[in-house]
Motif scaffolding. Structure first.
Motif, PDB file in Angstrom:
ATOM      1  N   GLY A 104      14.814   0.937  -4.612  1.00  0.00           N
ATOM      2  CA  GLY A 104      14.265  -0.231  -5.297  1.00  0.00           C
ATOM      3  C   GLY A 104      12.968   0.123  -5.981  1.00  0.00           C
ATOM      4  O   GLY A 104      12.698   1.292  -6.254  1.00  0.00           O
ATOM      5  N   ASP A 105      12.145  -0.892  -6.254  1.00  0.00           N
ATOM      6  CA  ASP A 105      10.893  -0.646  -6.954  1.00  0.00           C
ATOM      7  C   ASP A 105       9.932   0.197  -6.122  1.00  0.00           C
ATOM      8  O   ASP A 105       9.950   0.173  -4.884  1.00  0.00           O
ATOM      9  N   PHE A 106       9.097   0.940  -6.836  1.00  0.00           N
ATOM     10  CA  PHE A 106       8.070   1.781  -6.225  1.00  0.00           C
ATOM     11  C   PHE A 106       6.806   1.546  -7.051  1.00  0.00           C
ATOM     12  O   PHE A 106       6.707   2.035  -8.174  1.00  0.00           O
ATOM     13  N   PRO A 107       5.860   0.744  -6.544  1.00  0.00           N
ATOM     14  CA  PRO A 107       4.712   0.331  -7.367  1.00  0.00           C
ATOM     15  C   PRO A 107       3.841   1.508  -7.767  1.00  0.00           C
ATOM     16  O   PRO A 107       3.362   2.257  -6.926  1.00  0.00           O
ATOM     17  N   LEU A 108       3.637   1.645  -9.075  1.00  0.00           N
ATOM     18  CA  LEU A 108       2.881   2.784  -9.582  1.00  0.00           C
ATOM     19  C   LEU A 108       1.906   2.346 -10.663  1.00  0.00           C
ATOM     20  O   LEU A 108       2.219   1.484 -11.493  1.00  0.00           O
ATOM     21  N   ASP A 109       0.742   2.909 -10.655  1.00  0.00           N
ATOM     22  CA  ASP A 109      -0.225   2.788 -11.733  1.00  0.00           C
ATOM     23  C   ASP A 109      -1.082   4.045 -11.694  1.00  0.00           C
ATOM     24  O   ASP A 109      -0.914   4.908 -10.835  1.00  0.00           O
ATOM     25  N   ASP A 110      -2.003   4.157 -12.654  1.00  0.00           N
ATOM     26  CA  ASP A 110      -2.812   5.376 -12.731  1.00  0.00           C
ATOM     27  C   ASP A 110      -3.603   5.615 -11.452  1.00  0.00           C
ATOM     28  O   ASP A 110      -3.732   6.752 -10.984  1.00  0.00           O
ATOM     29  N   GLN A 111      -4.128   4.551 -10.867  1.00  0.00           N
ATOM     30  CA  GLN A 111      -4.932   4.708  -9.655  1.00  0.00           C
ATOM     31  C   GLN A 111      -4.084   5.182  -8.484  1.00  0.00           C
ATOM     32  O   GLN A 111      -4.489   6.076  -7.737  1.00  0.00           O
ATOM     33  N   SER A 112      -2.871   4.596  -8.346  1.00  0.00           N
ATOM     34  CA  SER A 112      -2.017   4.995  -7.227  1.00  0.00           C
ATOM     35  C   SER A 112      -1.531   6.430  -7.382  1.00  0.00           C
ATOM     36  O   SER A 112      -1.365   7.144  -6.399  1.00  0.00           O
ATOM     37  N   ILE A 113      -1.298   6.880  -8.620  1.00  0.00           N
ATOM     38  CA  ILE A 113      -0.869   8.261  -8.843  1.00  0.00           C
ATOM     39  C   ILE A 113      -1.971   9.227  -8.412  1.00  0.00           C
ATOM     40  O   ILE A 113      -1.706  10.251  -7.779  1.00  0.00           O
ATOM     41  N   GLN A 114      -3.218   8.893  -8.752  1.00  0.00           N
ATOM     42  CA  GLN A 114      -4.332   9.734  -8.320  1.00  0.00           C
ATOM     43  C   GLN A 114      -4.405   9.779  -6.798  1.00  0.00           C
ATOM     44  O   GLN A 114      -4.685  10.814  -6.188  1.00  0.00           O
ATOM     45  N   THR A 115      -4.128   8.625  -6.161  1.00  0.00           N
ATOM     46  CA  THR A 115      -4.148   8.542  -4.701  1.00  0.00           C
ATOM     47  C   THR A 115      -3.049   9.394  -4.085  1.00  0.00           C
ATOM     48  O   THR A 115      -3.232  10.019  -3.032  1.00  0.00           O
ATOM     49  N   LEU A 116      -1.877   9.435  -4.775  1.00  0.00           N
ATOM     50  CA  LEU A 116      -0.717  10.127  -4.221  1.00  0.00           C
ATOM     51  C   LEU A 116      -0.757  11.639  -4.416  1.00  0.00           C
ATOM     52  O   LEU A 116      -0.003  12.359  -3.769  1.00  0.00           O
ATOM     53  N   LYS A 117      -1.586  12.120  -5.323  1.00  0.00           N
ATOM     54  CA  LYS A 117      -1.587  13.543  -5.653  1.00  0.00           C
ATOM     55  C   LYS A 117      -1.738  14.412  -4.406  1.00  0.00           C
ATOM     56  O   LYS A 117      -2.655  14.222  -3.611  1.00  0.00           O
ATOM     57  N   ASN A 118      -0.805  15.332  -4.242  1.00  0.00           N
ATOM     58  CA  ASN A 118      -0.817  16.316  -3.161  1.00  0.00           C
ATOM     59  C   ASN A 118      -0.692  15.704  -1.763  1.00  0.00           C
ATOM     60  O   ASN A 118      -0.987  16.371  -0.773  1.00  0.00           O
ATOM     61  N   LYS A 119      -0.277  14.442  -1.683  1.00  0.00           N
ATOM     62  CA  LYS A 119      -0.200  13.788  -0.379  1.00  0.00           C
ATOM     63  C   LYS A 119       1.223  13.446   0.042  1.00  0.00           C
ATOM     64  O   LYS A 119       1.468  13.190   1.216  1.00  0.00           O
ATOM     65  N   SER A 178       0.818  -1.208   0.000  1.00  0.00           N
ATOM     66  CA  SER A 178       0.000   0.000   0.000  1.00  0.00           C
ATOM     67  C   SER A 178       0.855   1.263   0.000  1.00  0.00           C
ATOM     68  O   SER A 178       1.668   1.478   0.902  1.00  0.00           O
ATOM     69  N   LEU A 179       0.658   2.107  -1.009  1.00  0.00           N
ATOM     70  CA  LEU A 179       1.370   3.377  -1.048  1.00  0.00           C
ATOM     71  C   LEU A 179       0.809   4.360  -0.024  1.00  0.00           C
ATOM     72  O   LEU A 179       1.530   5.237   0.447  1.00  0.00           O
ATOM     73  N   GLU A 180      -0.472   4.201   0.317  1.00  0.00           N
ATOM     74  CA  GLU A 180      -1.050   5.082   1.337  1.00  0.00           C
ATOM     75  C   GLU A 180      -0.375   4.843   2.687  1.00  0.00           C
ATOM     76  O   GLU A 180      -0.109   5.792   3.436  1.00  0.00           O
ATOM     77  N   VAL A 181      -0.084   3.572   2.981  1.00  0.00           N
ATOM     78  CA  VAL A 181       0.612   3.249   4.231  1.00  0.00           C
ATOM     79  C   VAL A 181       2.021   3.828   4.201  1.00  0.00           C
ATOM     80  O   VAL A 181       2.510   4.379   5.199  1.00  0.00           O
ATOM     81  N   PHE A 182       2.679   3.734   3.033  1.00  0.00           N
ATOM     82  CA  PHE A 182       4.028   4.274   2.895  1.00  0.00           C
ATOM     83  C   PHE A 182       4.027   5.782   3.123  1.00  0.00           C
ATOM     84  O   PHE A 182       4.858   6.319   3.873  1.00  0.00           O
ATOM     85  N   VAL A 183       3.104   6.489   2.472  1.00  0.00           N
ATOM     86  CA  VAL A 183       3.029   7.949   2.618  1.00  0.00           C
ATOM     87  C   VAL A 183       2.743   8.331   4.067  1.00  0.00           C
ATOM     88  O   VAL A 183       3.336   9.278   4.612  1.00  0.00           O
ATOM     89  N   GLU A 184       1.848   7.585   4.714  1.00  0.00           N
ATOM     90  CA  GLU A 184       1.528   7.855   6.119  1.00  0.00           C
ATOM     91  C   GLU A 184       2.765   7.666   7.002  1.00  0.00           C
ATOM     92  O   GLU A 184       3.033   8.480   7.889  1.00  0.00           O
ATOM     93  N   LYS A 185       3.538   6.612   6.730  1.00  0.00           N
ATOM     94  CA  LYS A 185       4.733   6.334   7.519  1.00  0.00           C
ATOM     95  C   LYS A 185       5.788   7.417   7.311  1.00  0.00           C
ATOM     96  O   LYS A 185       6.416   7.897   8.263  1.00  0.00           O
ATOM     97  N   ILE A 186       5.990   7.818   6.056  1.00  0.00           N
ATOM     98  CA  ILE A 186       6.984   8.858   5.758  1.00  0.00           C
ATOM     99  C   ILE A 186       6.575  10.179   6.394  1.00  0.00           C
ATOM    100  O   ILE A 186       7.419  10.936   6.880  1.00  0.00           O
ATOM    101  N   SER A 187       5.274  10.454   6.408  1.00  0.00           N
ATOM    102  CA  SER A 187       4.781  11.690   7.032  1.00  0.00           C
ATOM    103  C   SER A 187       5.116  11.704   8.525  1.00  0.00           C
ATOM    104  O   SER A 187       5.541  12.732   9.064  1.00  0.00           O
ATOM    105  N   LYS A 188       4.953  10.563   9.174  1.00  0.00           N
ATOM    106  CA  LYS A 188       5.286  10.480  10.597  1.00  0.00           C
ATOM    107  C   LYS A 188       6.791  10.647  10.812  1.00  0.00           C
ATOM    108  O   LYS A 188       7.217  11.346  11.731  1.00  0.00           O
ATOM    109  N   PHE A 189       7.578   9.998   9.955  1.00  0.00           N
ATOM    110  CA  PHE A 189       9.033  10.148  10.036  1.00  0.00           C
ATOM    111  C   PHE A 189       9.429  11.610   9.877  1.00  0.00           C
ATOM    112  O   PHE A 189      10.302  12.114  10.581  1.00  0.00           O
ATOM    113  N   ASN A 190       8.774  12.270   8.924  1.00  0.00           N
ATOM    114  CA  ASN A 190       9.135  13.655   8.617  1.00  0.00           C
ATOM    115  C   ASN A 190       8.813  14.584   9.785  1.00  0.00           C
ATOM    116  O   ASN A 190       9.574  15.513  10.079  1.00  0.00           O
TER     117      ASN A 190
END
Length: 605
Positions: free
Chosen positions: A41-56, A16-28
């Motif tokens: 290493g790899d960073f899983p990406l597709d159109d749906q995940s990019i929409q999820t990541l926008k501005n987050k 889950s990229l949402e979990v990753f972003v949440e974890k990095i936010s806490k680290f930050n």
């Protein structure tokens, strides 16, 4: 000495990229703020995940490819070889190269796995190769040559001692023999290490080397490339008169994000070339340093010799027969792999309609999600809007030309009173139409005009200069001048805009030199002339000091921090973390109040 950069390096990201972003936010929040995050290493990406990541994504995040190529849908947004911005705060570095941060950190990167064996006839292996990402010997050679051209270096008496001053090297696989001479054990031996990467590490001599394919945390003792150096001593140039150099490599293997293995490494870093220019700040060589684990005898072999021993050369162009059920994704015909498809180079890229582009564009008024509360004025061809997280000039006595000028009314007691000018002092001039070329000069606009751009640019250019005159008069009332910064790329589909940023007249005499000195750190050579129509693009800063604008002609092979202008201004204005717009965001109510004060002042001019 410059302030060290705060860096967070992580291993392969799966799940889950949402979990990753949440974890990095806490680290930050807890250990940051970080200047950037580097994924090894790899960073899983597709159109749906990019929409999820926008501005987050809270921190600028740099990624490479591990064992997978970029999804074909992403290749429409970024070049799989040269890299590019995927979405806000997420940047794909590319196949191989050197990325230089605004602070001067030099990151050498190499995406993918080693070249696959060319004598494999197994159909499953061949099919996997179609989706796997691999680097070639040529990619490695280009990276080494590029390091010699781009980075300052130390040359000793022979070629083995060449030091290109690379701060970080990041690859997906581990280099072979990296555990040699180390007293630190790992649960298992590396399974997919690469002698080619051992060769690369020795040639680049990075300060830090990160890799994550083995899913093991391994913080190796630092190793030196000069076995004759005594512990605790600094090394010197061969002429004995130059500045001293302390140099060694720390290799760090990382686990996969979310696994029980440690998957992150945080550090403060000052660029190596700055450390070596400050003798008083040099430390001593660590007491646990070891010999270099890579043997010179193997490293002197030609690339072909290395391939014949361990790896094949890059996959040959001769055709292979795929399994019966394999269907080419380009022509939908069986009998050949996608790499051998005769239609490969004839396939027209899928283009979005102009309506789709406008509906997703942050600056098109037809976009239902546009931040309308930030729009201060709408003209015939252009409109004025406040940016999110604007670089608003703080109101300080030392910025005023005289004590009398401080009496100028600026909405006492309101949010505007915190800043030098009404509205905060950062405004964007934006075309109403989706124009993708510069619009401050007719001739250069025509040179960079895309083929499907139908708008008549003359009235747009004329209206821009009227708006600029208005903003100049407004800023002048509050002891400020407008600084204009443009980043123009050819064949770019993003909506053009020109920012005008209020800057105190009192600080103006030193600003041009600030840009020149910052440019030197980024290997940017400023010019006073616009590029030709064949140019890849340019970066332009207009400083109203009676001198020509500072212009940097972009190179398609060199990455440039597009926020460099903002960061220079933020430093001059003493705005902490002002280079990052997210650190400057205001509440919705404050944004509306700033827009209202700006609109009110503009009506008076």
């Amino acid at each position: 000495m410059s302030t060290p950069s705060k860096i967070l390096v992580v291993g392969t990201v799966n799940g889950s990229l949402e979990v990753f972003v949440e974890k990095i936010s806490k680290f930050n929040k807890k250990g940051g703020p970080f200047d950037f995050v580097l994924v090894s290493g790899d960073f899983p990406l597709d159109d749906q995940s990019i929409q999820t990541l926008k501005n987050k994504i809270p921190v600028s995040t740099l990624i490479i490819s591990g064992n997978k190529n970029l999804p074909s849908s992403l290749e429409k947004k970024v070049d799989p070889i040269k890299g590019g911005e995927i979405c806000d705060n997420l940047f794909y570095l590319g196949k191989s190269g050197i990325y230089v941060t605004s602070e001067g950190i030099k990151i050498a990167f190499l995406s993918g796995l080693p070249p696959p064996p060319n004598d494999s006839s197994d159909s499953k292996d061949n099919e996997q190769t179609e989706t796997s990402c691999h680097f070639s010997i040529e990619d490695v050679d280009r990276l080494v040559e590029f390091s010699k051209k781009l980075t300052p270096s130390i040359n000793y008496s022979d070629e083995e001692d060449y030091v290109p001053l690379i701060d970080i090297l990041v690859t997906f696989p581990w280099p072979s023999h990296v555990q040699k001479h180390s007293a630190i054990s790992t649960p298992s031996a590396p399974k997919n290490d690469s002698l080619i990467l051992s060769d690369l590490c020795y040639k680049l001599k990075p300060r830090y080397y990160f890799a994550s394919e083995e899913n093991l945390f391994f913080e190796r003792e630092p190793f030196s490339y000069k076995p004759h150096i005594k512990l605790g001593e600094s090394t010197f140039h061969k002429d004995k008169t130059a500045k001293p150099l302390v140099h060694y490599t720390r290799f760090i293997g990382l686990g996969e994000f979310g696994s029980k293995t440690r998957w992150f490494y945080a550090m403060n870093m000052t660029p190596l070339h700055i450390i070596n220019s400050q003798p008083k700040d040099l430390g001593t060589i660590p007491q646990n340093i070891t010999e270099c684990p890579f043997k010179l005898t193997s490293l002197k072999r030609k690339a072909d010799d290395v391939n014949s021993m361990i790896f094949a050369e890059e996959k040959k162009s001769k055709s292979k027969v795929p399994p019966p059920n394999y269907v080419c994704k380009i022509c939908n015909i069986t009998g050949h792999f996608i790499s051998d498809c005769p239609e490969k180079n004839n396939k027209e890229p899928i283009k979005k309609s102009i309506d789709d582009i406008k509906n997703e564009c942050w600056f098109c008024l037809s976009n239902p999600d546009i931040q309308k509360h930030l729009i201060a004025d709408i003209g015939e061809n252009l409109y004025l809007v406040l940016p999110k997280g604007g670089l608003n000039c703080p109101r300080r006595p030392e910025f005023l030309l005289s004590s009398d000028s401080g009496n100028t009314s600026n909405g006492s007691g309101t949010v505007s009173s915190k800043f030098m000018v009404p509205g905060g002092g950062h405004v964007l001039v934006v075309p109403i139409d989706h124009i993708t070329c510069p619009f401050d000069n007719v001739s250069i606009s025509e040179d960079f005009k895309s083929g499907d751009q139908q708008s008549d640019l003359q009235p747009i250019v004329e209206e821009y200069h009227k708006y600029k005159d208005k903003i100049t008069k407004l800023f002048d009332k509050y002891d400020c001048v407008p600084i204009s910064i443009q980043f123009v790329r050819k064949n770019n589909f993003q909506h053009s805009f020109i920012p005008l940023i209020a800057f105190p007249k009192k600080l103006l005499p030193t600003l041009r030199d600030n840009f020149i000195q910052a440019g030197k750190k980024e290997n940017i050579v400023w010019s006073n002339s616009l590029p030709s129509s064949e140019s890849f693009g340019y970066y332009k800063c207009e400083i109203p000091d009676g001198k020509p604008p500072l212009i940097y002609h972009l190179d398609a092979k060199k990455r440039v921090d597009i926020q460099i202008g903002r960061k220079i201004l933020a430093q001059a204005l003493e705005i902490e973390n002002g280079g990052d717009w997210k650190s400057c965001t205001l509440s919705h109510a404050e944004e509306k109040a700033l827009k209202k004060s700006l609109a009110s002042e503009l009506r008076k001019i």
